[in-house]
Design an enzyme around this catalytic site. Structure first.
Site, PDB file in Angstrom:
ATOM      1  N   ARG A 110       0.813  -1.216   0.000  1.00 30.96           N
ATOM      2  CA  ARG A 110       0.000   0.000   0.000  1.00 30.96           C
ATOM      3  C   ARG A 110       0.847   1.267   0.000  1.00 30.96           C
ATOM      4  NH1 ARG A 110      -4.458   0.210   3.763  1.00 30.96           N
ATOM      5  NH2 ARG A 110      -4.794  -1.993   3.488  1.00 30.96           N
ATOM      6  N   TYR A 218       0.119 -13.072   0.018  1.00 30.15           N
ATOM      7  CA  TYR A 218       0.450 -12.816  -1.394  1.00 30.15           C
ATOM      8  C   TYR A 218       1.728 -11.978  -1.484  1.00 30.15           C
ATOM      9  CZ  TYR A 218      -2.453  -8.660  -0.293  1.00 30.15           C
ATOM     10  OH  TYR A 218      -3.017  -7.554   0.297  1.00 30.15           O
ATOM     11  N   ASP A 295     -13.255   5.599   3.165  1.00 33.01           N
ATOM     12  CA  ASP A 295     -13.650   5.073   4.471  1.00 33.01           C
ATOM     13  C   ASP A 295     -14.457   6.075   5.302  1.00 33.01           C
ATOM     14  OD1 ASP A 295     -12.475   2.672   3.961  1.00 33.01           O
ATOM     15  OD2 ASP A 295     -11.019   2.755   5.616  1.00 33.01           O
TER      16      ASP A 295
HETATM   17  P1  FAD Z   1      -7.455   6.472   5.074  1.00 32.38           P
HETATM   18  O1  FAD Z   1      -6.433   5.642   4.409  1.00 32.38           O
HETATM   19  O2  FAD Z   1      -7.783   6.169   6.493  1.00 32.38           O
HETATM   20  O3  FAD Z   1      -6.952   7.979   4.947  1.00 32.38           O
HETATM   21  C1  FAD Z   1      -7.536   9.011   5.723  1.00 32.38           C
HETATM   22  C2  FAD Z   1      -6.521  10.135   5.864  1.00 32.38           C
HETATM   23  O4  FAD Z   1      -7.149  11.234   6.511  1.00 32.38           O
HETATM   24  C3  FAD Z   1      -5.322   9.731   6.714  1.00 32.38           C
HETATM   25  O5  FAD Z   1      -4.135  10.067   6.039  1.00 32.38           O
HETATM   26  C4  FAD Z   1      -5.505  10.527   7.994  1.00 32.38           C
HETATM   27  O6  FAD Z   1      -4.278  10.874   8.609  1.00 32.38           O
HETATM   28  C5  FAD Z   1      -6.262  11.752   7.488  1.00 32.38           C
HETATM   29  N1  FAD Z   1      -7.085  12.387   8.538  1.00 32.38           N
HETATM   30  C6  FAD Z   1      -7.891  11.749   9.413  1.00 32.38           C
HETATM   31  N2  FAD Z   1      -8.490  12.641  10.225  1.00 32.38           N
HETATM   32  C7  FAD Z   1      -8.037  13.870   9.841  1.00 32.38           C
HETATM   33  C8  FAD Z   1      -8.298  15.216  10.299  1.00 32.38           C
HETATM   34  N3  FAD Z   1      -9.138  15.456  11.323  1.00 32.38           N
HETATM   35  N4  FAD Z   1      -7.671  16.243   9.670  1.00 32.38           N
HETATM   36  C9  FAD Z   1      -6.839  16.006   8.601  1.00 32.38           C
HETATM   37  N5  FAD Z   1      -6.550  14.749   8.150  1.00 32.38           N
HETATM   38  C10 FAD Z   1      -7.145  13.725   8.754  1.00 32.38           C
HETATM   39  N6  FAD Z   1      -8.877  -2.286   0.574  1.00 32.38           N
HETATM   40  C11 FAD Z   1      -8.731  -2.771  -0.676  1.00 32.38           C
HETATM   41  O7  FAD Z   1      -9.202  -2.143  -1.634  1.00 32.38           O
HETATM   42  N7  FAD Z   1      -8.059  -3.951  -0.909  1.00 32.38           N
HETATM   43  C12 FAD Z   1      -7.523  -4.686   0.104  1.00 32.38           C
HETATM   44  O8  FAD Z   1      -6.930  -5.739  -0.125  1.00 32.38           O
HETATM   45  C13 FAD Z   1      -7.670  -4.197   1.436  1.00 32.38           C
HETATM   46  N8  FAD Z   1      -7.145  -4.892   2.471  1.00 32.38           N
HETATM   47  C14 FAD Z   1      -7.285  -4.424   3.745  1.00 32.38           C
HETATM   48  C15 FAD Z   1      -6.764  -5.162   4.807  1.00 32.38           C
HETATM   49  C16 FAD Z   1      -6.898  -4.720   6.109  1.00 32.38           C
HETATM   50  C17 FAD Z   1      -6.341  -5.551   7.233  1.00 32.38           C
HETATM   51  C18 FAD Z   1      -7.569  -3.485   6.363  1.00 32.38           C
HETATM   52  C19 FAD Z   1      -7.736  -2.963   7.762  1.00 32.38           C
HETATM   53  C20 FAD Z   1      -8.092  -2.743   5.307  1.00 32.38           C
HETATM   54  C21 FAD Z   1      -7.970  -3.203   3.992  1.00 32.38           C
HETATM   55  N9  FAD Z   1      -8.491  -2.479   2.905  1.00 32.38           N
HETATM   56  C22 FAD Z   1      -8.373  -2.965   1.633  1.00 32.38           C
HETATM   57  C23 FAD Z   1      -9.232  -1.220   3.124  1.00 32.38           C
HETATM   58  C24 FAD Z   1      -8.371   0.010   2.806  1.00 32.38           C
HETATM   59  O9  FAD Z   1      -7.170  -0.048   3.542  1.00 32.38           O
HETATM   60  C25 FAD Z   1      -9.122   1.286   3.146  1.00 32.38           C
HETATM   61  O10 FAD Z   1     -10.457   1.190   2.703  1.00 32.38           O
HETATM   62  C26 FAD Z   1      -8.482   2.506   2.501  1.00 32.38           C
HETATM   63  O11 FAD Z   1      -7.141   2.619   2.887  1.00 32.38           O
HETATM   64  C27 FAD Z   1      -9.254   3.774   2.875  1.00 32.38           C
HETATM   65  O12 FAD Z   1      -8.603   4.883   2.314  1.00 32.38           O
HETATM   66  P2  FAD Z   1      -9.088   6.349   2.700  1.00 32.38           P
HETATM   67  O13 FAD Z   1      -8.214   7.292   1.957  1.00 32.38           O
HETATM   68  O14 FAD Z   1     -10.565   6.482   2.538  1.00 32.38           O
HETATM   69  O15 FAD Z   1      -8.842   6.467   4.270  1.00 32.38           O
END
Ligand code: FAD
Length: 393
Positions: A110, A218, A295
């Site tokens: 990632r 993997y 998320d």
């Molecule tokens: P995040 O990656 O959580 O990014 C949110 C960002 O916002 C962070 O950088 C954080 O620091 C920032 N932030 C938070 N609050 C604030 C604030 N108040 N002010 C400013 N910044 C802030 N998905 C897949 O598609 N394939 C997979 O194989 C997969 N495997 C996974 C395995 C595991 C064990 C887990 C737990 C998850 C997996 N996922 C997978 C899911 C995936 O990791 C997440 O859905 C994805 O990373 C979400 O991305 P995002 O950018 O929405 O949120």
């Protein structure tokens, strides 16, 4: 003294969802400002599986070539019974999969994906990235949104996209809910492929399922590293103890599994563990000039391998709607929600029963599951078309 900056479009959160959105929107000709609380853009955790629905989006973002160089192209995914070692079923992921869906299935680190998105954003002059900006409050006015950050930074934006993850601050504008803890925890990490203590099944994705546990394996980083995720249900969580999901519990749950599974779980780093959460689907994740994404909008259990994939779909959809409604951002965001909400809700809802099927405990239910799985062919895509096929326009 508070410093206020006016920006047309502000993205909160620089994870995969936020950076992909910055890129997608900037490519439509709009300036983008992204703020991230962490001092650097980083991803913790290990591997990601990326289905064709998301590699299709990467192609749209212009990053697929770079991603393919850093990723691994698995030939198949295999599901095995963790207590007998028997192969239960598989899914062909190589050229047959690519011919069907038009794009490949990839597995990758990632942090490699985050770096590729970050490099692409940095190369876009219309994207401004700022670290050390933690959003503390959001005030929606008639024609703009005020975002307050720690350390007296303030933004006024015409449009705000909340891509701030599972514990989203922006989400509180929509609902007063909490993440739902599954009681499962994941231990995960990567190691040099030469140091893996068991046989590695070439480039395959291998999933071992058993009562209240699964192990996912993997290769990543062009085959240099091996990713392993050992997941189990914690009894101490169920009993309400503060300290739960310990390495001792991991070993106890894995004690009944076949030797390669036990050895693999034993080799995963114990330094940190991740309790696994999702949330109930929202009825809406757009209000006026504010939209949630990734998320923040629709966290789901990881069993479908779709959380990041859905965030990438969100990013491209949002940009498409801004192009379709250039003079009316509220209409663009409403159309984004109309397009995305049913699909992301379906993913959130489907992930829970899939997890239950993997983790079955009742011997009769296990026998029935295994019998059904054994009967399917590896190139039968009927159950996964809804995830990977191109969405209707
Ligand atoms: P995040 O990656 O959580 O990014 C949110 C960002 O916002 C962070 O950088 C954080 O620091 C920032 N932030 C938070 N609050 C604030 C604030 N108040 N002010 C400013 N910044 C802030 N998905 C897949 O598609 N394939 C997979 O194989 C997969 N495997 C996974 C395995 C595991 C064990 C887990 C737990 C998850 C997996 N996922 C997978 C899911 C995936 O990791 C997440 O859905 C994805 O990373 C979400 O991305 P995002 O950018 O929405 O949120």
């Amino acid at each position: 003294m508070t410093r206020e900056l006016h920006v047309p479009l502000l993205i909160v959160g620089g994870g995969i969802g936020g950076l992909a959105t910055a890129l997608a929107v900037a490519r439509t000709g709009r300036p983008v400002h992204l703020i991230e609380q962490a001092p650097e853009f980083t991803e913790i955790g290990a591997g990601l599986q990326i289905g064709a629905n998301a590699t299709r989006m990467m192609h749209r973002l212009g990053v697929l070539d770079a991603v393919e160089r850093a990723a691994v192209h698995p030939e198949r995914a295999t599901m095995r019974d963790a207590r007998t070692g028997e192969k239960l079923t598989g899914l062909t992921l190589g050229s047959t999969y690519q011919a069907r869906y038009g794009f490949p299935y990839l597995v990758m680190h990632r942090s490699d994906l985050l770096q590729i998105l970050l490099d692409a954003c940095t190369a876009e002059p219309s994207i401004t990235l700022e670290n050390n900006r933690t959003v503390t409050d959001v005030v929606v006015d008639a024609d703009s949104v005020r975002i307050d950050c720690a350390n007296s930074f303030q933004y006024r934006a015409d449009v705000v996209i909340g891509a701030d993850g599972l514990r989203s601050r922006l989400r509180r504008l929509f609902v007063d809910d909490e993440p739902v803890c599954s009681g499962y925890v994941a231990y995960r990490g990567t190691m040099p492929i030469a140091e893996v203590p068991t046989d590695v099944e070439s480039n395959d994705v291998v999933l071992w399922v058993g009562p209240r546990m699964h192990l996912m394996q993997y290769p990543v980083r062009a085959g240099a590293l091996y990713n392993q995720v050992a997941v189990f249900h914690s009894e101490s969580f169920a009993s309400g103890r503060d300290e739960w999901g310990t390495p001792e519990e991991l070993d106890a749950v894995y004690a009944d599994t076949v030797e390669p599974v036990r050895r693999s779980a034993g080799s995963v780093s114990r330094a940190r563990h991740w309790p696994l959460y999702d949330r109930e689907p929202l009825d809406s994740y757009v209000r006026g000039r504010v939209a949630l994404l990734g998320d923040a909008a629709h966290p789901m259990l990881q069993v479908l391998g779709q959380g990041a994939c859905q965030a990438l779909e969100d990013a491209v959809c949002l940009a498409d709607q801004l192009v379709a409604h250039p003079e009316d951002v509220e209409k663009a965001l409403a159309s984004y929600e109309e397009a995305r909400l049913p699909r992301t809700t379906e993913c959130q809802r489907a992930a829970r029963p899939w997890a239950e099927i993997w983790h079955l405990t009742d011997p009769l239910a296990v026998a029935l599951r295994n019998r059904i799985l054994r009967a399917r062919a590896d190139d039968d895509y009927d159950d996964v078309d809804w995830l990977y096929a191109e969405l209707p326009a």
